[in-house]
Design an enzyme around this catalytic site. Structure first.
Site, PDB file in Angstrom:
ATOM      1  N   GLU A  62      11.993  22.596  10.892  1.00  0.00           N
ATOM      2  CA  GLU A  62      12.390  23.487  12.508  1.00  0.00           C
ATOM      3  C   GLU A  62      13.776  24.435  12.017  1.00  0.00           C
ATOM      4  O   GLU A  62      14.283  25.016  12.138  1.00  0.00           O
ATOM      5  CB  GLU A  62      12.863  22.436  13.454  1.00  0.00           C
ATOM      6  CG  GLU A  62      11.881  21.638  13.758  1.00  0.00           C
ATOM      7  CD  GLU A  62      12.250  20.380  14.169  1.00  0.00           C
ATOM      8  OE1 GLU A  62      13.640  20.351  14.942  1.00  0.00           O
ATOM      9  OE2 GLU A  62      11.637  19.309  14.815  1.00  0.00           O
TER      10      GLU A  62
ATOM     11  N   GLU B 143      16.012  22.104  22.214  1.00  0.00           N
ATOM     12  CA  GLU B 143      15.278  22.430  21.352  1.00  0.00           C
ATOM     13  C   GLU B 143      14.325  24.011  22.323  1.00  0.00           C
ATOM     14  O   GLU B 143      14.266  24.765  22.928  1.00  0.00           O
ATOM     15  CB  GLU B 143      13.752  21.525  22.166  1.00  0.00           C
ATOM     16  CG  GLU B 143      13.679  20.151  22.345  1.00  0.00           C
ATOM     17  CD  GLU B 143      13.458  19.733  20.353  1.00  0.00           C
ATOM     18  OE1 GLU B 143      13.319  20.253  19.711  1.00  0.00           O
ATOM     19  OE2 GLU B 143      14.118  19.127  20.038  1.00  0.00           O
TER      20      GLU B 143
ATOM     21  N   HIS C  77      15.528  18.300  10.783  1.00  0.00           N
ATOM     22  CA  HIS C  77      14.020  18.252  10.689  1.00  0.00           C
ATOM     23  C   HIS C  77      13.413  19.898  10.168  1.00  0.00           C
ATOM     24  O   HIS C  77      13.678  20.975  10.394  1.00  0.00           O
ATOM     25  CB  HIS C  77      13.255  18.249  11.467  1.00  0.00           C
ATOM     26  CG  HIS C  77      13.433  17.076  12.737  1.00  0.00           C
ATOM     27  ND1 HIS C  77      13.592  17.013  13.816  1.00  0.00           N
ATOM     28  CD2 HIS C  77      14.093  15.735  11.950  1.00  0.00           C
ATOM     29  CE1 HIS C  77      13.310  15.796  14.216  1.00  0.00           C
ATOM     30  NE2 HIS C  77      13.920  14.201  13.424  1.00  0.00           N
TER      31      HIS C  77
END
Length: 375
Positions: free
Chosen positions: A169, A335, A166
């Site tokens: 990010e 994450e 992504h």
């Protein structure tokens, strides 16, 4: 007054900019997609006057809850970034800022440019431990870079790291930069131990086209690459297609896919509990890695994160699930927050490029702890 996005990863639409106290903006959607949240633009105006910038379409973004408690990044020199006052009323995001200089850049998170990416892979190549490979090209013709770190041998574990599926990010590539700095440091004992046992296969940027285009989640075709790992194609997702082919060629013993989460203000990992082949050995490996991560850095925690998949219900189009099942290996999605790590809040920058880099360095200690048990 001028607002510009004519540069790498630029993204904003100007609705009106007649007065400093009423600048109206929209974030542009990813190409052929409804995803949007990433923004990056330059404001040229009058210094020492308060400016109010309003993002009108914030509530329709991919993660509207991500705006709650969020503070925008700004920079005068594009090197040092700091947070500026930002609020969300449930509909619009408002940035209030009095610039000290006539021009300032704003971004959703600290950008990681394609030029910096190219510098990173060329810098890494200077190490005698590193071989740079180009796996193929993207839809816009950019190269898919792979760094092979260490001398392959039958007894060595294959550790795969991918980042920025992504593209918005960007903390993911800052993570990789920090990790590489530690891994290629000949005076770092953790790195020497790792390279005696492992070979690292690192893709610093899985989505070059989306990165340059200023996308949040998709590539040039508007495809979310982290939903392409079951059946990637050259036509829609060449980035995944090329990486998965290389994985098949060399094998995978451990895989970390590096991301950022808009909503959750913590660092966490998501495992593969829902894959069909999940068993006691896999569960024990996952538990060992989580415990080692907690020992490696205070930035990591296991209280907050995503709900675990039910047995056999994992989404096998997602990278970490697909790789865990395909190679029967340890695989996680890592994450990091766009906001701050609420366990260790830092008011000036909150979560940042520097903290992402350090998190990447510290991750090597957790990998070392489980490396001997990966086979």
């Amino acid at each position: 007054m001028l607002i510009s996005t004519a540069f790498d990863s630029g993204n904003i639409e100007v609705l009106s900019a007649d007065r400093p106290d009423n600048i109206r903006l929209n974030i542009r959607k990813d190409h052929q997609s409804d995803f949007y949240q990433w923004f990056h633009f330059k404001l040229l105006s009058t210094a020492e006057i308060e400016h109010t910038l309003i993002i009108e379409n914030a509530s329709g973004s991919a993660y509207p809850k991500g705006w709650e408690g969020y503070q925008t990044f700004a920079s005068y020199d594009r090197d040092t970034w700091f947070r500026v006052p930002t609020s969300f009323d449930g509909s619009k995001v408002t940035i209030q800022f009095t610039p000290e200089q006539e021009s300032v850049f704003f971004a959703y998170f600290i950008p990681y440019s394609w030029e910096r990416h190219l510098d990173l892979v060329q810098w890494a190549q200077q190490s005698s431990w590193v071989e740079q490979k180009v796996l193929g090209t993207t839809l816009d013709g950019r190269e898919m870079n792979l760094l092979v770190i260490g001398e392959p041998a039958e007894h060595k574990r294959s550790i795969w790291i991918t980042a920025r599926q992504h593209p918005g990010e960007t903390m993911a590539e800052w993570f990789v930069e920090g990790m590489l700095e530690a891994l290629l440091n000949e005076d770092e004992p953790v790195s020497r131990q790792l390279l005696e046992q492992c070979v690292f296969y690192v893709v610093p940027n899985m989505n070059p086209d989306g990165s340059v285009r200023g996308h949040l989640r998709t590539n040039a075709a508007g495809v979310n690459l982290n939903r392409e790992w079951k059946t990637p194609t050259i036509e829609k997702s060449p980035e995944v297609f090329h990486v998965l082919n290389m994985m098949d060629e060399v094998g995978v013993d451990m895989y970390l896919d590096i991301h950022g989460d808009e909503n959750i203000p913590y660092n966490f990992i998501a495992g593969a509990e829902g894959i069909p082949s999940y068993d006691d050995r896999h569960a024990q490996l996952e538990a060992s890695f989580r415990a080692a991560y907690l020992q490696a850095t205070a930035e990591f925690q296991t209280t907050y994160g995503y709900d675990k998949d039910e047995p056999g219900k994992a989404n096998l189009t997602v990278a970490s699930n697909a790789v865990a099942e395909r190679f029967r290996c340890l695989a996680f999605t890592v994450e990091m927050p766009f906001k701050d790590n609420d366990d260790l809040p830092e008011p000036y920058q909150q979560w940042s490029d520097v903290r992402s880099q350090q998190f990447g360095r510290d991750t090597l200690r957790a990998i070392l702890a489980v490396a001997p048990r990966l086979r």
